[in-house]
Scaffold this motif. Structure first.
Motif, PDB file in Angstrom:
ATOM      1  N   TRP A  26       0.824  -1.200   0.000  1.00 52.99           N
ATOM      2  CA  TRP A  26       0.000   0.000   0.000  1.00 52.99           C
ATOM      3  C   TRP A  26       0.864   1.259   0.000  1.00 52.99           C
ATOM      4  N   LEU A  27       1.980   1.207   0.725  1.00 51.62           N
ATOM      5  CA  LEU A  27       2.879   2.363   0.764  1.00 51.62           C
ATOM      6  C   LEU A  27       3.501   2.620  -0.601  1.00 51.62           C
ATOM      7  N   GLY A  28       3.772   1.552  -1.339  1.00 50.30           N
ATOM      8  CA  GLY A  28       4.416   1.713  -2.647  1.00 50.30           C
ATOM      9  C   GLY A  28       5.777   2.344  -2.487  1.00 50.30           C
ATOM     10  N   ASN A  29       6.087   3.310  -3.370  1.00 52.93           N
ATOM     11  CA  ASN A  29       7.417   3.934  -3.343  1.00 52.93           C
ATOM     12  C   ASN A  29       7.430   5.280  -2.630  1.00 52.93           C
ATOM     13  N   GLY A  30       6.332   5.584  -1.951  1.00 48.72           N
ATOM     14  CA  GLY A  30       6.256   6.895  -1.309  1.00 48.72           C
ATOM     15  C   GLY A  30       6.543   6.826   0.192  1.00 48.72           C
ATOM     16  N   TRP A  31       6.270   7.937   0.844  1.00 46.44           N
ATOM     17  CA  TRP A  31       6.433   8.048   2.295  1.00 46.44           C
ATOM     18  C   TRP A  31       5.133   7.656   2.985  1.00 46.44           C
ATOM     19  N   GLY A  32       5.246   7.254   4.236  1.00 43.88           N
ATOM     20  CA  GLY A  32       4.052   6.870   4.995  1.00 43.88           C
ATOM     21  C   GLY A  32       3.983   7.566   6.337  1.00 43.88           C
ATOM     22  N   LEU A  33       2.740   7.822   6.769  1.00 37.28           N
ATOM     23  CA  LEU A  33       2.485   8.339   8.121  1.00 37.28           C
ATOM     24  C   LEU A  33       1.484   7.393   8.765  1.00 37.28           C
ATOM     25  N   LEU A  34       1.970   6.581   9.684  1.00 40.02           N
ATOM     26  CA  LEU A  34       1.106   5.644  10.414  1.00 40.02           C
ATOM     27  C   LEU A  34       0.913   6.211  11.807  1.00 40.02           C
ATOM     28  N   PHE A  35      -0.342   6.434  12.194  1.00 43.63           N
ATOM     29  CA  PHE A  35      -0.556   6.999  13.536  1.00 43.63           C
ATOM     30  C   PHE A  35      -1.739   6.339  14.210  1.00 43.63           C
ATOM     31  N   SER A  36      -1.585   6.132  15.513  1.00 41.88           N
ATOM     32  CA  SER A  36      -2.656   5.497  16.278  1.00 41.88           C
ATOM     33  C   SER A  36      -3.356   6.530  17.148  1.00 41.88           C
ATOM     34  N   HIS A  37      -4.591   6.207  17.507  1.00 42.20           N
ATOM     35  CA  HIS A  37      -5.362   7.037  18.437  1.00 42.20           C
ATOM     36  C   HIS A  37      -6.047   6.085  19.417  1.00 42.20           C
ATOM     37  N   PRO A  38      -6.408   6.573  20.597  1.00 43.59           N
ATOM     38  CA  PRO A  38      -6.905   5.650  21.622  1.00 43.59           C
ATOM     39  C   PRO A  38      -8.231   4.971  21.278  1.00 43.59           C
ATOM     40  N   ALA A  39      -9.174   5.704  20.734  1.00 43.82           N
ATOM     41  CA  ALA A  39     -10.494   5.085  20.535  1.00 43.82           C
ATOM     42  C   ALA A  39     -11.359   5.935  19.624  1.00 43.82           C
ATOM     43  N   ASP A  40     -12.302   5.281  18.975  1.00 39.47           N
ATOM     44  CA  ASP A  40     -13.280   5.979  18.138  1.00 39.47           C
ATOM     45  C   ASP A  40     -14.278   6.736  19.036  1.00 39.47           C
TER      46      ASP A  40
END
Ligand code: BEZ
Length: 213
Positions: A26-40
């Motif tokens: 999914w990231l392919g050849n680019g940059w990624g920003l993966l971020f988590s949050h506590p809850a919906d």
């Protein structure tokens, strides 16, 4: 051990609001920003995901794909997206991982048991095109992140990946940079033809090399 700068970002396959993805693919050849949050359906998270959606053009400009995560399920994410869109005046335009079994959260160390035994903290990982981790940030549940700061760091990461410079305190895109300590002062003119200032032998400044300034 916690993920460290320079580590390869662990790959995974996960269910998201935009379908099942394989992370590296999914990231392919680019940059990624993966971020988590506590809850919906929580207030701070609602504002953070809204801001990320509003900043899509900025992420696109930098060839960065954003992806969020919490340990809530897909139906919860999909329902909450309607609230984010309504209250933050935007349209969520990035996937949210439904990590109900905490597989990804555990892979990335996003659960800090002394803060909360079950919920993810506010983790941030910036991942370079070679899939190495370039930035980690951890914020508590009670403090929303500053996504302009995340863009600022990405600007610095992308600049310093290509040029022998570092970025000084509070630097913003377009401002003067520090010449890397690895460059001898006598070699600066050839490498940085826009000019430089020697403030101290170890503190040499130059205009940002990839800008018309
Ligand atoms: C929030 O997003 O507002 C939040 C989530 C968990 C704990 C505290 C605040």
């Amino acid at each position: 051990m916690a993920l460290q700068l320079g580590d390869t970002a662990p790959d995974f396959t996960a269910v998201t609001t935009e379908g099942t993805i394989n992370f590296h693919e999914w990231l392919g050849n680019g940059w990624g920003l993966l971020f988590s949050h506590p809850a919906d359906y929580t207030p701070v998270c609602t504002t953070e995901l809204g801001r990320t959606a509003q900043l899509k053009a900025e992420f696109d400009k930098r060839n960065v794909k954003a992806i969020a995560l919490s340990v809530d399920g897909l139906d919860s994410h999909l329902g909450w997206i309607n609230d984010i869109n309504e209250t933050q005046n935007t349209t969520v335009n990035f996937p949210i991982i439904a990590d109900e079994n905490r597989a990804v959260a555990n892979l990335y160390g996003m659960i800090h048991p002394k803060a909360d035994n079950t919920l993810t903290v506010r983790s941030v990982f910036v991942i370079a095109p070679d899939k190495t981790v370039k930035l980690t940030l951890t914020y508590p549940a009670s403090t929303g992140r500053n996504f302009m700061e995340i863009l600022r760091v990405i600007d610095s990461l992308q600049l310093t990946a290509d040029y022998s410079v570092a970025t000084p305190v509070d630097w913003k895109d377009g401002e003067d940079c520090v010449v890397s300590p690895a460059i001898a002062t006598e070699d600066i003119p050839a490498k940085f033809p826009k000019g430089h200032r020697v403030i101290k032998p170890y503190l040499r400044m130059t205009p940002q090399p990839n800008k018309d300034n």
